[in-house]
Design a protein around this motif. Structure first.
Motif, PDB file in Angstrom:
ATOM      1  N   ILE A  13     -79.563  -9.784 -21.234  1.00 31.90           N
ATOM      2  CA  ILE A  13     -78.238 -10.415 -21.229  1.00 31.90           C
ATOM      3  C   ILE A  13     -78.231 -11.754 -20.506  1.00 31.90           C
ATOM      4  O   ILE A  13     -77.184 -12.385 -20.380  1.00 31.90           O
ATOM      5  CB  ILE A  13     -77.172  -9.492 -20.596  1.00 31.90           C
ATOM      6  N   ARG A  22     -74.444  -3.709 -23.471  1.00 31.45           N
ATOM      7  CA  ARG A  22     -75.756  -4.322 -23.713  1.00 31.45           C
ATOM      8  C   ARG A  22     -76.666  -4.132 -22.502  1.00 31.45           C
ATOM      9  O   ARG A  22     -77.842  -3.803 -22.650  1.00 31.45           O
ATOM     10  CB  ARG A  22     -75.617  -5.808 -24.038  1.00 31.45           C
ATOM     11  N   ASP A  46     -68.536  -5.146 -23.715  1.00 32.85           N
ATOM     12  CA  ASP A  46     -69.677  -5.397 -24.598  1.00 32.85           C
ATOM     13  C   ASP A  46     -70.912  -5.793 -23.782  1.00 32.85           C
ATOM     14  O   ASP A  46     -72.033  -5.341 -24.061  1.00 32.85           O
ATOM     15  CB  ASP A  46     -69.359  -6.497 -25.611  1.00 32.85           C
ATOM     16  N   LEU A  47     -70.688  -6.638 -22.782  1.00 27.35           N
ATOM     17  CA  LEU A  47     -71.780  -7.036 -21.898  1.00 27.35           C
ATOM     18  C   LEU A  47     -72.313  -5.822 -21.142  1.00 27.35           C
ATOM     19  O   LEU A  47     -73.531  -5.628 -21.032  1.00 27.35           O
ATOM     20  CB  LEU A  47     -71.309  -8.115 -20.924  1.00 27.35           C
ATOM     21  N   MET A  67     -67.798 -13.068 -25.255  1.00 29.73           N
ATOM     22  CA  MET A  67     -68.143 -11.661 -25.239  1.00 29.73           C
ATOM     23  C   MET A  67     -67.259 -10.960 -24.211  1.00 29.73           C
ATOM     24  O   MET A  67     -67.065 -11.463 -23.111  1.00 29.73           O
ATOM     25  CB  MET A  67     -69.624 -11.498 -24.878  1.00 29.73           C
ATOM     26  N   GLU A  95     -76.324 -14.715 -21.723  1.00 26.14           N
ATOM     27  CA  GLU A  95     -74.867 -14.577 -21.740  1.00 26.14           C
ATOM     28  C   GLU A  95     -74.234 -14.983 -20.406  1.00 26.14           C
ATOM     29  O   GLU A  95     -73.022 -15.069 -20.293  1.00 26.14           O
ATOM     30  CB  GLU A  95     -74.468 -13.123 -22.055  1.00 26.14           C
TER      31      GLU A  95
END
Length: 78
Positions: A16, A9, A5-6, A1, A19
């Motif tokens: 998250i 989110r 994008d993180l 990712m 991730e």
């Protein structure tokens, strides 16, 4: 990712945690050391009342107040 994008989110309040690789996570300058302190009963009672009012533990209120006092001391000594 990808990082953006993180970020998106996270900004959208998505969970998250899955991730992240927390296996090497650390809290610099946050290493803890246990100490024992004896307080007079009246002080414990006052701490407990204030902790209950704020909805935190006695330990939390002690840490909060000590941190605030130490930060004041540091800011005034410079």
């Amino acid at each position: 990712m990808k990082a953006h994008d993180l970020d998106n989110r996270f900004d959208d309040s998505d969970d998250i945690i899955d991730e992240l690789d927390l296996s090497q996570a650390s809290r610099p300058l946050r290493k803890q050391k246990r100490v024992n302190v004896d307080f007079p009963t009246w002080m414990i009672d006052s701490l407990d009342r204030e902790a209950a009012r704020l909805g935190v533990t006695r330990q939390s209120i002690i840490k909060i107040w000590l941190a605030e006092r130490l930060e004041q001391h540091v800011s005034h000594s410079h």
